[in-house]
Design a protein around this motif. Structure first.
Motif, PDB file in Angstrom:
ATOM      1  N   ALA A   1       1.058  -1.064   0.341  1.00 21.05           N
ATOM      2  CA  ALA A   1       0.017  -0.314  -0.053  1.00 21.05           C
ATOM      3  C   ALA A   1       0.726   1.590   0.228  1.00 21.05           C
ATOM      4  O   ALA A   1       0.509   2.113   0.256  1.00 21.05           O
ATOM      5  N   GLY A   2       2.213   1.044   0.098  1.00 21.36           N
ATOM      6  CA  GLY A   2       2.953   2.107   0.011  1.00 21.36           C
ATOM      7  C   GLY A   2       3.481   2.640   1.261  1.00 21.36           C
ATOM      8  O   GLY A   2       3.912   4.275   1.565  1.00 21.36           O
ATOM      9  N   TYR A   3       3.604   2.143   2.207  1.00 19.57           N
ATOM     10  CA  TYR A   3       4.141   2.674   3.584  1.00 19.57           C
ATOM     11  C   TYR A   3       5.550   3.125   3.680  1.00 19.57           C
ATOM     12  O   TYR A   3       6.756   2.696   2.548  1.00 19.57           O
ATOM     13  N   GLY A   4       6.579   3.761   4.667  1.00 13.26           N
ATOM     14  CA  GLY A   4       7.668   4.616   4.416  1.00 13.26           C
ATOM     15  C   GLY A   4       8.777   3.000   5.718  1.00 13.26           C
ATOM     16  O   GLY A   4       7.988   2.251   5.890  1.00 13.26           O
ATOM     17  N   GLY A   5       9.638   3.300   5.167  1.00  9.46           N
ATOM     18  CA  GLY A   5      10.401   2.926   5.461  1.00  9.46           C
ATOM     19  C   GLY A   5      10.162   1.932   6.957  1.00  9.46           C
ATOM     20  O   GLY A   5      10.780   0.982   7.616  1.00  9.46           O
ATOM     21  N   LYS A   6      10.525   2.413   7.411  1.00 11.02           N
ATOM     22  CA  LYS A   6      10.483   2.403   8.691  1.00 11.02           C
ATOM     23  C   LYS A   6       9.238   1.485   9.704  1.00 11.02           C
ATOM     24  O   LYS A   6       9.077   0.888  10.511  1.00 11.02           O
ATOM     25  N   PHE A   7       8.398   2.519   8.865  1.00 11.46           N
ATOM     26  CA  PHE A   7       6.969   1.361   9.778  1.00 11.46           C
ATOM     27  C   PHE A   7       7.251   0.349   8.679  1.00 11.46           C
ATOM     28  O   PHE A   7       5.929  -0.670   9.457  1.00 11.46           O
ATOM     29  N   ARG A   8       7.907   0.300   7.684  1.00 10.84           N
ATOM     30  CA  ARG A   8       7.237  -1.193   7.379  1.00 10.84           C
ATOM     31  C   ARG A   8       8.325  -2.095   7.824  1.00 10.84           C
ATOM     32  O   ARG A   8       7.978  -3.424   7.640  1.00 10.84           O
ATOM     33  N   HIS A   9       9.115  -1.961   8.574  1.00 15.12           N
ATOM     34  CA  HIS A   9       9.452  -2.563   9.722  1.00 15.12           C
ATOM     35  C   HIS A   9       8.684  -2.802  10.343  1.00 15.12           C
ATOM     36  O   HIS A   9       8.995  -4.364  11.090  1.00 15.12           O
ATOM     37  N   TRP A  10       8.417  -1.976  11.184  1.00 13.13           N
ATOM     38  CA  TRP A  10       7.251  -1.958  12.257  1.00 13.13           C
ATOM     39  C   TRP A  10       6.125  -3.519  12.040  1.00 13.13           C
ATOM     40  O   TRP A  10       6.357  -3.536  13.083  1.00 13.13           O
ATOM     41  N   ILE A  11       5.818  -2.546  10.619  1.00 13.82           N
ATOM     42  CA  ILE A  11       4.465  -3.290  11.076  1.00 13.82           C
ATOM     43  C   ILE A  11       4.825  -5.203  10.661  1.00 13.82           C
ATOM     44  O   ILE A  11       3.768  -5.881  11.483  1.00 13.82           O
ATOM     45  N   VAL A  12       6.088  -5.665  10.380  1.00 16.10           N
ATOM     46  CA  VAL A  12       6.582  -6.676  10.134  1.00 16.10           C
ATOM     47  C   VAL A  12       7.591  -6.914  12.306  1.00 16.10           C
ATOM     48  O   VAL A  12       7.248  -8.815  11.975  1.00 16.10           O
ATOM     49  N   SER A  13       7.315  -5.857  12.946  1.00 16.26           N
ATOM     50  CA  SER A  13       8.252  -6.693  13.734  1.00 16.26           C
ATOM     51  C   SER A  13       7.350  -7.809  15.073  1.00 16.26           C
ATOM     52  O   SER A  13       6.366  -7.313  14.922  1.00 16.26           O
ATOM     53  N   GLU A  14       8.317  -9.214  15.801  1.00 15.00           N
ATOM     54  CA  GLU A  14       6.889  -9.751  16.723  1.00 15.00           C
ATOM     55  C   GLU A  14       7.436  -8.760  17.608  1.00 15.00           C
ATOM     56  O   GLU A  14       6.346  -8.887  18.945  1.00 15.00           O
ATOM     57  N   THR A  15       7.974  -7.776  17.839  1.00 18.78           N
ATOM     58  CA  THR A  15       7.949  -6.952  19.196  1.00 18.78           C
ATOM     59  C   THR A  15       7.881  -5.038  19.324  1.00 18.78           C
ATOM     60  O   THR A  15       8.629  -5.086  18.831  1.00 18.78           O
ATOM     61  N   PRO A  16       7.007  -5.420  17.799  1.00 18.31           N
ATOM     62  CA  PRO A  16       7.073  -3.500  17.277  1.00 18.31           C
ATOM     63  C   PRO A  16       6.790  -2.427  18.305  1.00 18.31           C
ATOM     64  O   PRO A  16       6.149  -3.053  19.742  1.00 18.31           O
ATOM     65  N   MET A  17       7.534  -2.194  18.702  1.00 21.00           N
ATOM     66  CA  MET A  17       7.717  -0.221  19.310  1.00 21.00           C
ATOM     67  C   MET A  17       8.230   0.842  18.714  1.00 21.00           C
ATOM     68  O   MET A  17       8.376   1.142  17.374  1.00 21.00           O
ATOM     69  N   PRO A  18       7.279   2.020  19.360  1.00 24.65           N
ATOM     70  CA  PRO A  18       7.836   3.254  18.996  1.00 24.65           C
ATOM     71  C   PRO A  18       8.674   4.022  18.534  1.00 24.65           C
ATOM     72  O   PRO A  18       9.542   3.231  18.734  1.00 24.65           O
ATOM     73  N   TYR A  19       8.851   4.357  17.462  1.00 28.23           N
ATOM     74  CA  TYR A  19      10.305   4.681  17.118  1.00 28.23           C
ATOM     75  C   TYR A  19      10.333   6.304  16.922  1.00 28.23           C
ATOM     76  O   TYR A  19      11.594   6.074  15.672  1.00 28.23           O
ATOM     77  N   GLY A  20       9.923   6.917  17.824  1.00 26.73           N
ATOM     78  CA  GLY A  20      10.558   8.940  18.044  1.00 26.73           C
ATOM     79  C   GLY A  20       9.829   9.277  16.134  1.00 26.73           C
ATOM     80  O   GLY A  20      10.891  10.371  15.725  1.00 26.73           O
ATOM     81  N   SER A  21       8.704   9.141  15.524  1.00 24.01           N
ATOM     82  CA  SER A  21       8.493   9.297  14.416  1.00 24.01           C
ATOM     83  C   SER A  21       7.601  10.085  14.750  1.00 24.01           C
ATOM     84  O   SER A  21       6.460  10.560  15.785  1.00 24.01           O
ATOM     85  N   TYR A  22       7.893  11.425  13.981  1.00 25.79           N
ATOM     86  CA  TYR A  22       7.069  13.368  13.624  1.00 25.79           C
ATOM     87  C   TYR A  22       6.641  12.838  12.940  1.00 25.79           C
ATOM     88  O   TYR A  22       6.301  13.734  11.900  1.00 25.79           O
ATOM     89  N   GLY A  23       6.102  11.670  12.026  1.00 29.23           N
ATOM     90  CA  GLY A  23       5.888  11.905  10.079  1.00 29.23           C
ATOM     91  C   GLY A  23       4.294  11.643  10.018  1.00 29.23           C
ATOM     92  O   GLY A  23       3.640  11.904  11.717  1.00 29.23           O
ATOM     93  N   ASN A  24       3.379  12.606   9.069  1.00 23.76           N
ATOM     94  CA  ASN A  24       2.363  12.722   9.472  1.00 23.76           C
ATOM     95  C   ASN A  24       1.280  11.672   8.795  1.00 23.76           C
ATOM     96  O   ASN A  24       0.325  11.207   9.077  1.00 23.76           O
ATOM     97  N   GLY A  25       1.896  10.062   8.927  1.00 26.86           N
ATOM     98  CA  GLY A  25       0.858   8.788   9.166  1.00 26.86           C
ATOM     99  C   GLY A  25      -0.232   9.064  10.126  1.00 26.86           C
ATOM    100  O   GLY A  25      -0.946   8.780   9.956  1.00 26.86           O
ATOM    101  N   SER A  26       0.460  10.144  11.279  1.00 27.45           N
ATOM    102  CA  SER A  26      -0.171   9.291  12.717  1.00 27.45           C
ATOM    103  C   SER A  26      -1.457  10.563  12.739  1.00 27.45           C
ATOM    104  O   SER A  26      -2.651   9.844  12.975  1.00 27.45           O
ATOM    105  N   ALA A  27      -0.962  11.566  11.499  1.00 27.23           N
ATOM    106  CA  ALA A  27      -2.109  12.006  11.662  1.00 27.23           C
ATOM    107  C   ALA A  27      -3.230  12.282  11.026  1.00 27.23           C
ATOM    108  O   ALA A  27      -4.553  12.075  10.228  1.00 27.23           O
TER     109      ALA A  27
END
Length: 275
Positions: free
Chosen positions: A82-108
């Motif tokens: 669907a066009g995810y950003g790089g760090k979020f792509r890694h977060w999606i497949v993580s077995e232990t997803p943790m916030p990564y300090g993003s200030y990108g507009n994905g939250s909004a």
């Protein structure tokens, strides 16, 4: 001719749709940017992107009571292209997803359901923050989500654009008094909340209806799908109306399982407002 009654509930149901349709309309222009206000709204190449998938995930989490991180991973794994950003792509497949300090507009771009279902300012701000911090735990990422959700909430409460503008400026220190044309002239692609969310809100503030808000957001020539999703979610809640032609064309591009989540949120909004 019978006049359609626009209630708080009917407007609330449009917020998520407004975000999704804005995403679909803006999708073609994220990488083929335009500053032409009169661009073609929907084409055979228009599609839903990560903005829609994540918005559906947040809505599903709110309705089901399952955590935001679990629902985001569930839905984004279903739609891996669907066009995810790089760090979020890694977060999606993580077995232990943790916030990564993003200030990108994905939250909004994914927060519309929080503003739609909340029945108080405090609930709206808390829901928006919780939906953001599973990935975007930077203060600007949280602020972007809260600003959009609160604009939707105030729109549903029948507040004026001046009220919404002043509240967001005071609470979040956004400069929403800038001239749209002046911004648009030199605006470039930005994915941070602080450089794209205020602009999307301004596109709403200078609009006359849903379509003009989305057109202005896309015509910045920036992160078109996300800014259109943000402006569209607020405009849909404020005006309480989306053109039938837009609804028909965009709904045809959505899978049934996403449509079911939208309907489930509709039912939750009705139930909450009937209490």
């Amino acid at each position: 001719m019978k006049t359609k009654t626009i209630t708080r509930v009917s407007k609330a149901k449009l917020a998520l749709r407004g975000a999704i349709y804005g995403d679909i309309i803006g999708s073609l222009y994220e990488w083929h940017r335009t500053k032409d206000y009169n661009f073609k709204l929907c084409t055979k190449f228009s599609r839903f992107t990560d903005d829609t998938v994540c918005s559906i995930a947040i809505a599903d989490a709110i309705v089901s009571g399952i955590s935001f991180d679990k629902k985001l991973q569930e839905w984004c794994r279903k739609y891996p292209n669907a066009g995810y950003g790089g760090k979020f792509r890694h977060w999606i497949v993580s077995e232990t997803p943790m916030p990564y300090g993003s200030y990108g507009n994905g939250s909004a771009m994914r927060v519309s359901s929080a503003g739609a279902i909340a029945t108080s300012v405090d609930e709206c701000l808390e829901l928006a923050a919780q939906s953001a911090i599973v990935t975007h735990d930077h203060p600007e990422g949280i602020k972007g989500a809260q600003a959009v959700a609160l604009a939707i909430f105030f729109s549903l409460e029948g507040k004026s654009k001046d009220f919404i503008k002043n509240e967001l400026e005071c609470r979040f220190e956004y400069d929403l008094s800038r001239d749209y044309e002046e911004i648009q002239k030199d605006y470039r692609f930005h994915v941070s909340c602080q450089k794209s969310v205020p602009e999307a809100i301004i596109a709403f503030l200078v609009s006359n209806d849903y379509e003009s808000a989305v057109r202005r957001a896309v015509a910045y020539g920036g992160d078109a799908d996300t800014q259109a999703a943000i402006a569209g979610s607020i405009a849909a809640a404020f005006y309480g109306e989306i053109p039938e032609s837009i609804q028909t064309e965009c709904n045809d591009k959505l899978p049934d399982e996403m449509k079911r989540v939208v309907c489930n949120l509709d039912n939750a909004i009705e139930g909450k407002n009937d209490r």
